[in-house]
Write a protein that holds these residues in place. Sequence first.
Motif, PDB file in Angstrom:
ATOM      1  N   LYS A  38      -7.505  -0.749  -3.927  1.00 34.99           N
ATOM      2  CA  LYS A  38      -8.978  -0.828  -3.958  1.00 34.99           C
ATOM      3  C   LYS A  38      -9.343  -2.295  -3.857  1.00 34.99           C
ATOM      4  O   LYS A  38      -8.777  -3.143  -4.582  1.00 34.99           O
ATOM      5  N   ALA A  39     -10.320  -2.596  -2.979  1.00 37.01           N
ATOM      6  CA  ALA A  39     -10.648  -4.002  -2.707  1.00 37.01           C
ATOM      7  C   ALA A  39     -10.968  -4.749  -4.006  1.00 37.01           C
ATOM      8  O   ALA A  39     -10.447  -5.843  -4.246  1.00 37.01           O
ATOM      9  N   GLU A  40     -11.818  -4.162  -4.855  1.00 34.30           N
ATOM     10  CA  GLU A  40     -12.245  -4.911  -6.044  1.00 34.30           C
ATOM     11  C   GLU A  40     -11.077  -5.197  -6.983  1.00 34.30           C
ATOM     12  O   GLU A  40     -10.994  -6.270  -7.576  1.00 34.30           O
TER      13      GLU A  40
ATOM     14  N   LEU B 293      -8.923  -7.881  -5.235  1.00 33.57           N
ATOM     15  CA  LEU B 293      -9.635  -9.160  -5.233  1.00 33.57           C
ATOM     16  C   LEU B 293      -9.651  -9.767  -6.649  1.00 33.57           C
ATOM     17  O   LEU B 293      -9.570 -10.979  -6.801  1.00 33.57           O
TER      18      LEU B 293
ATOM     19  N   ARG C 254     -11.014  -4.939   5.891  1.00 31.89           N
ATOM     20  CA  ARG C 254     -12.305  -5.599   6.150  1.00 31.89           C
ATOM     21  C   ARG C 254     -12.932  -6.085   4.850  1.00 31.89           C
ATOM     22  O   ARG C 254     -13.476  -7.188   4.777  1.00 31.89           O
ATOM     23  N   ALA C 255     -12.847  -5.290   3.814  1.00 30.62           N
ATOM     24  CA  ALA C 255     -13.426  -5.698   2.523  1.00 30.62           C
ATOM     25  C   ALA C 255     -12.714  -6.940   1.977  1.00 30.62           C
ATOM     26  O   ALA C 255     -13.345  -7.845   1.414  1.00 30.62           O
ATOM     27  N   LEU C 256     -11.410  -7.012   2.174  1.00 31.01           N
ATOM     28  CA  LEU C 256     -10.666  -8.201   1.715  1.00 31.01           C
ATOM     29  C   LEU C 256     -11.065  -9.410   2.549  1.00 31.01           C
ATOM     30  O   LEU C 256     -11.263 -10.512   2.027  1.00 31.01           O
TER      31      LEU C 256
ATOM     32  N   SER D  26      -3.519  -2.707  -5.492  1.00 33.97           N
ATOM     33  CA  SER D  26      -3.866  -3.307  -4.194  1.00 33.97           C
ATOM     34  C   SER D  26      -4.601  -2.297  -3.308  1.00 33.97           C
ATOM     35  O   SER D  26      -4.980  -2.603  -2.184  1.00 33.97           O
TER      36      SER D  26
ATOM     37  N   ASP E 157     -13.860  -9.936   4.060  1.00 33.68           N
ATOM     38  CA  ASP E 157     -15.214 -10.380   3.724  1.00 33.68           C
ATOM     39  C   ASP E 157     -15.216 -11.319   2.519  1.00 33.68           C
ATOM     40  O   ASP E 157     -16.080 -12.186   2.403  1.00 33.68           O
TER      41      ASP E 157
ATOM     42  N   GLU F 230     -10.717  -0.283   6.638  1.00 31.72           N
ATOM     43  CA  GLU F 230     -11.875  -0.583   5.764  1.00 31.72           C
ATOM     44  C   GLU F 230     -11.475  -1.488   4.605  1.00 31.72           C
ATOM     45  O   GLU F 230     -12.185  -2.429   4.259  1.00 31.72           O
ATOM     46  N   LEU F 231     -10.327  -1.208   4.025  1.00 31.44           N
ATOM     47  CA  LEU F 231      -9.857  -2.053   2.925  1.00 31.44           C
ATOM     48  C   LEU F 231      -9.589  -3.474   3.427  1.00 31.44           C
ATOM     49  O   LEU F 231      -9.958  -4.467   2.784  1.00 31.44           O
TER      50      LEU F 231
ATOM     51  N   TRP G 199       0.829  -1.213   0.000  1.00 31.84           N
ATOM     52  CA  TRP G 199       0.000   0.000   0.000  1.00 31.84           C
ATOM     53  C   TRP G 199       0.861   1.260   0.000  1.00 31.84           C
ATOM     54  O   TRP G 199       0.317   2.366  -0.081  1.00 31.84           O
TER      55      TRP G 199
END
Length: 251
Positions: free
Chosen positions: A239-241, A244, A24-26, A237, A28, A21-22, A10
Amino acid sequence: MRKQFIAGNWKMNLDTKQAAELARALLDAAGELGDIEIAVAPVATSISAVIEVLRGSKIAVAAQNCYWESAGAFTGELSPEMIREIGCQHVIIGHSERRQFFGETDETVNKKVHAAFRAGLLPIVCVGESLAEREQGKTMEVVSTQLKQSLRDLRDEQVTQLTVAYEPVWAIGTGKTASPDQAQEVHAFLRGQLMETFGPGAAEAVRIQYGGSVKAANAAELLSKADIDGALVGGASLKAEDFLGILREAG
Ligand code: PEP
């Protein structure tokens, strides 16, 4: 068989809230990912918050750098023991930005790699040539010197545990990616160099990540190459989407 290892660097981005937050999104989405190893490397001030989110998950946390002493009068530095203590498993060492902007040399990289092992951290050791070096036909000479000097005096069993990241400097953050064949050529060469110095066991075990403008659209082809065992990912890396997307290609 080497397990694919994808790490997100990052760099000096995201404040603590954004980093958590990032993470957590990963987290999930982690359940739907294949059998790969994953790490993220937040800025030092966000490491604890990210570790809190990812505790007990399959996503490890890495530091972006460390110093080589354990403690002392080294203003502004973090020791590998301190990084290990807060829960990191990995540390990136010798990133080209540290070489370019902060005076990192193969000698300091080597000291840091030894110090990381002393503290129980697994290093991700970066090597890579500049555009001028590639154009002068010096790629193999440059990465060979960086690799050998960075790993000097390590024991074979330490070498088996580390990760090498081949990151051509001209491909970092530029949108230019080494072609899968260009990258594979250097990865195979680096594995050959590891074989010469540390023997076949170490050479077979070491994961060699590719780094340089990796994104979901080019990940599958890069990762399909025999000696490309993962990726070190910068911009994509954050942004979660995007990240992912790469993790799904690796799985
Ligand atoms: C990096 O800095 O390690 C990197 C590979 O960056 P990017 O993916 O943005 O090129």
